[in-house]
Design a protein around this motif. Structure first.
Motif, PDB file in Angstrom:
ATOM      1  N   UNK A   1      98.765  41.459  80.422  1.00  0.00           N
ATOM      2  CA  UNK A   1      99.770  40.881  81.306  1.00  0.00           C
ATOM      3  C   UNK A   1      99.057  39.811  82.126  1.00  0.00           C
ATOM      4  N   UNK A   2      99.238  38.517  81.780  1.00  0.00           N
ATOM      5  CA  UNK A   2      98.517  37.442  82.485  1.00  0.00           C
ATOM      6  C   UNK A   2      98.715  37.512  84.001  1.00  0.00           C
ATOM      7  N   UNK A   3      97.648  37.304  84.698  1.00  0.00           N
ATOM      8  CA  UNK A   3      97.658  37.373  86.159  1.00  0.00           C
ATOM      9  C   UNK A   3      97.338  38.773  86.650  1.00  0.00           C
ATOM     10  N   UNK A   4      98.070  39.757  86.178  1.00  0.00           N
ATOM     11  CA  UNK A   4      97.829  41.140  86.582  1.00  0.00           C
ATOM     12  C   UNK A   4      96.475  41.631  86.063  1.00  0.00           C
ATOM     13  N   UNK A   5      96.151  41.298  84.824  1.00  0.00           N
ATOM     14  CA  UNK A   5      94.898  41.746  84.225  1.00  0.00           C
ATOM     15  C   UNK A   5      93.703  41.158  84.971  1.00  0.00           C
ATOM     16  N   UNK A   6      93.732  39.858  85.223  1.00  0.00           N
ATOM     17  CA  UNK A   6      92.636  39.212  85.930  1.00  0.00           C
ATOM     18  C   UNK A   6      92.475  39.791  87.337  1.00  0.00           C
ATOM     19  N   UNK A   7      93.588  40.019  88.013  1.00  0.00           N
ATOM     20  CA  UNK A   7      93.548  40.580  89.368  1.00  0.00           C
ATOM     21  C   UNK A   7      92.919  41.975  89.363  1.00  0.00           C
ATOM     22  N   UNK A   8      93.270  42.796  88.389  1.00  0.00           N
ATOM     23  CA  UNK A   8      92.716  44.149  88.293  1.00  0.00           C
ATOM     24  C   UNK A   8      91.208  44.107  88.046  1.00  0.00           C
ATOM     25  N   UNK A   9      90.762  43.213  87.180  1.00  0.00           N
ATOM     26  CA  UNK A   9      89.332  43.132  86.881  1.00  0.00           C
ATOM     27  C   UNK A   9      88.574  42.544  88.067  1.00  0.00           C
ATOM     28  N   UNK A  10      89.151  41.577  88.761  1.00  0.00           N
ATOM     29  CA  UNK A  10      88.529  41.044  89.983  1.00  0.00           C
ATOM     30  C   UNK A  10      88.305  42.175  90.994  1.00  0.00           C
TER      31      UNK A  10
ATOM     32  N   UNK B   1      82.837  51.576  82.457  1.00  0.00           N
ATOM     33  CA  UNK B   1      83.630  52.798  82.588  1.00  0.00           C
ATOM     34  C   UNK B   1      84.981  52.493  83.247  1.00  0.00           C
ATOM     35  N   UNK B   2      84.971  51.644  84.225  1.00  0.00           N
ATOM     36  CA  UNK B   2      86.189  51.255  84.931  1.00  0.00           C
ATOM     37  C   UNK B   2      87.117  50.473  84.000  1.00  0.00           C
ATOM     38  N   UNK B   3      86.569  49.489  83.293  1.00  0.00           N
ATOM     39  CA  UNK B   3      87.368  48.663  82.388  1.00  0.00           C
ATOM     40  C   UNK B   3      88.016  49.484  81.282  1.00  0.00           C
ATOM     41  N   UNK B   4      87.270  50.419  80.743  1.00  0.00           N
ATOM     42  CA  UNK B   4      87.752  51.196  79.596  1.00  0.00           C
ATOM     43  C   UNK B   4      89.039  51.955  79.913  1.00  0.00           C
ATOM     44  N   UNK B   5      89.192  52.387  81.153  1.00  0.00           N
ATOM     45  CA  UNK B   5      90.372  53.184  81.495  1.00  0.00           C
ATOM     46  C   UNK B   5      91.372  52.477  82.401  1.00  0.00           C
ATOM     47  N   UNK B   6      90.920  51.514  83.195  1.00  0.00           N
ATOM     48  CA  UNK B   6      91.795  50.959  84.225  1.00  0.00           C
ATOM     49  C   UNK B   6      92.249  49.516  83.990  1.00  0.00           C
ATOM     50  N   UNK B   7      91.612  48.808  83.101  1.00  0.00           N
ATOM     51  CA  UNK B   7      92.040  47.429  82.845  1.00  0.00           C
ATOM     52  C   UNK B   7      93.344  47.438  82.057  1.00  0.00           C
ATOM     53  N   UNK B   8      94.313  46.655  82.480  1.00  0.00           N
ATOM     54  CA  UNK B   8      95.619  46.650  81.795  1.00  0.00           C
ATOM     55  C   UNK B   8      95.606  45.823  80.508  1.00  0.00           C
ATOM     56  N   UNK B   9      95.077  46.449  79.461  1.00  0.00           N
ATOM     57  CA  UNK B   9      95.108  45.889  78.109  1.00  0.00           C
ATOM     58  C   UNK B   9      95.814  46.882  77.216  1.00  0.00           C
TER      59      UNK B   9
ATOM     60  N   UNK C   1      84.534  57.727  83.963  1.00  0.00           N
ATOM     61  CA  UNK C   1      84.971  57.125  85.225  1.00  0.00           C
ATOM     62  C   UNK C   1      84.855  58.137  86.367  1.00  0.00           C
ATOM     63  N   UNK C   2      85.164  59.373  86.101  1.00  0.00           N
ATOM     64  CA  UNK C   2      85.129  60.416  87.134  1.00  0.00           C
ATOM     65  C   UNK C   2      83.722  60.616  87.700  1.00  0.00           C
ATOM     66  N   UNK C   3      82.703  60.359  86.906  1.00  0.00           N
ATOM     67  CA  UNK C   3      81.342  60.556  87.428  1.00  0.00           C
ATOM     68  C   UNK C   3      81.002  59.569  88.542  1.00  0.00           C
ATOM     69  N   UNK C   4      81.802  58.506  88.668  1.00  0.00           N
ATOM     70  CA  UNK C   4      81.625  57.541  89.759  1.00  0.00           C
ATOM     71  C   UNK C   4      82.483  57.915  90.958  1.00  0.00           C
ATOM     72  N   UNK C   5      83.120  59.106  90.897  1.00  0.00           N
ATOM     73  CA  UNK C   5      83.965  59.547  92.002  1.00  0.00           C
ATOM     74  C   UNK C   5      85.354  58.964  91.957  1.00  0.00           C
ATOM     75  N   UNK C   6      85.771  58.478  90.781  1.00  0.00           N
ATOM     76  CA  UNK C   6      87.091  57.879  90.642  1.00  0.00           C
ATOM     77  C   UNK C   6      87.908  58.742  89.684  1.00  0.00           C
ATOM     78  N   UNK C   7      89.002  59.243  90.167  1.00  0.00           N
ATOM     79  CA  UNK C   7      89.908  60.008  89.327  1.00  0.00           C
ATOM     80  C   UNK C   7      91.222  59.261  89.305  1.00  0.00           C
ATOM     81  N   UNK C   8      91.502  58.637  88.178  1.00  0.00           N
ATOM     82  CA  UNK C   8      92.722  57.832  88.080  1.00  0.00           C
ATOM     83  C   UNK C   8      93.273  57.961  86.663  1.00  0.00           C
ATOM     84  N   UNK C   9      94.578  58.015  86.539  1.00  0.00           N
ATOM     85  CA  UNK C   9      95.154  58.046  85.202  1.00  0.00           C
ATOM     86  C   UNK C   9      94.915  56.714  84.499  1.00  0.00           C
ATOM     87  N   UNK C  10      94.944  56.722  83.193  1.00  0.00           N
ATOM     88  CA  UNK C  10      94.756  55.497  82.426  1.00  0.00           C
ATOM     89  C   UNK C  10      95.758  54.448  82.842  1.00  0.00           C
ATOM     90  N   UNK C  11      95.313  53.191  82.855  1.00  0.00           N
ATOM     91  CA  UNK C  11      96.195  52.066  83.211  1.00  0.00           C
ATOM     92  C   UNK C  11      97.232  51.849  82.136  1.00  0.00           C
TER      93      UNK C  11
END
Length: 158
Positions: A56-65, A117-125, A148-158
């Motif tokens: 999703x152009x714009x949203x993806x770049x913002x999430x990775x930033x 680890x963050x990109x693999x689960x949270x980037x909107x692709x 991702x959880x080992x970094x203290x982040x528990x979030x559902x897949x994007x």
């Protein structure tokens, strides 16, 4: 000249050119860590003929930033760059690159791994593979969530 931190593109990239631009004469840099992801010819027991990536152009770049901002908060790094390709890709094609620069190697390694680890689960692709059984959408694995959880982040897949 500063280098964009995030690029979403259809065309391939050259790692050496990207790293040279990221370092760009910064004498503080003592470590450069990079990761390149490529298209495999097999996944989950099936042959993969091709992979198509959408975003999703714009949203993806913002999430990775935001991910890169978080890496700067957690690690003593001087810079980071993420390139992610979209469109139709074939086995052996480069999909993405994460590169991190810092004064010392430990921070570069950790930040690079954190961003992956963050990109693999949270980037909107959205990824669709073409297999002999037909097309199928690919989601992050449970092991990706655990990484991702080992970094203290528990979030559902994007």
């Amino acid at each position: 000249m500063s280098v964009a931190r995030v690029s979403i593109q259809t065309n391939d990239f050259d790692l050496s050119q990207e790293l040279a631009a990221l370092r760009a004469g910064d004498k503080r840099v003592g470590a450069v860590c990079s990761f390149i992801g490529t298209v495999r010819d097999r996944n989950d027991g099936s042959t993969v003929a091709s992979m198509e990536l959408e975003h999703y152009p714009g949203m993806t770049e913002k999430a990775i930033e935001a991910m890169i901002d978080e890496a700067h908060k957690r690690f003593d790094i001087l810079g980071a760059r993420v390139i992610h390709r979209v469109g139709l890709l074939q086995p052996l094609d480069q999909i993405m690159m994460v590169a991190v620069i810092s004064a010392h190697r430990g921070q570069s390694f950790e930040a690079c791994e954190f961003l992956m680890d963050y990109l693999k689960t949270q980037a909107p692709f959205w990824k669709k593979e073409q297999t002999p059984e037909g097309a199928r959408w690919v989601d992050a694995r449970v092991s990706d969530d655990a990484a991702l959880a080992r970094w203290g982040i528990s979030a559902p897949n994007a």
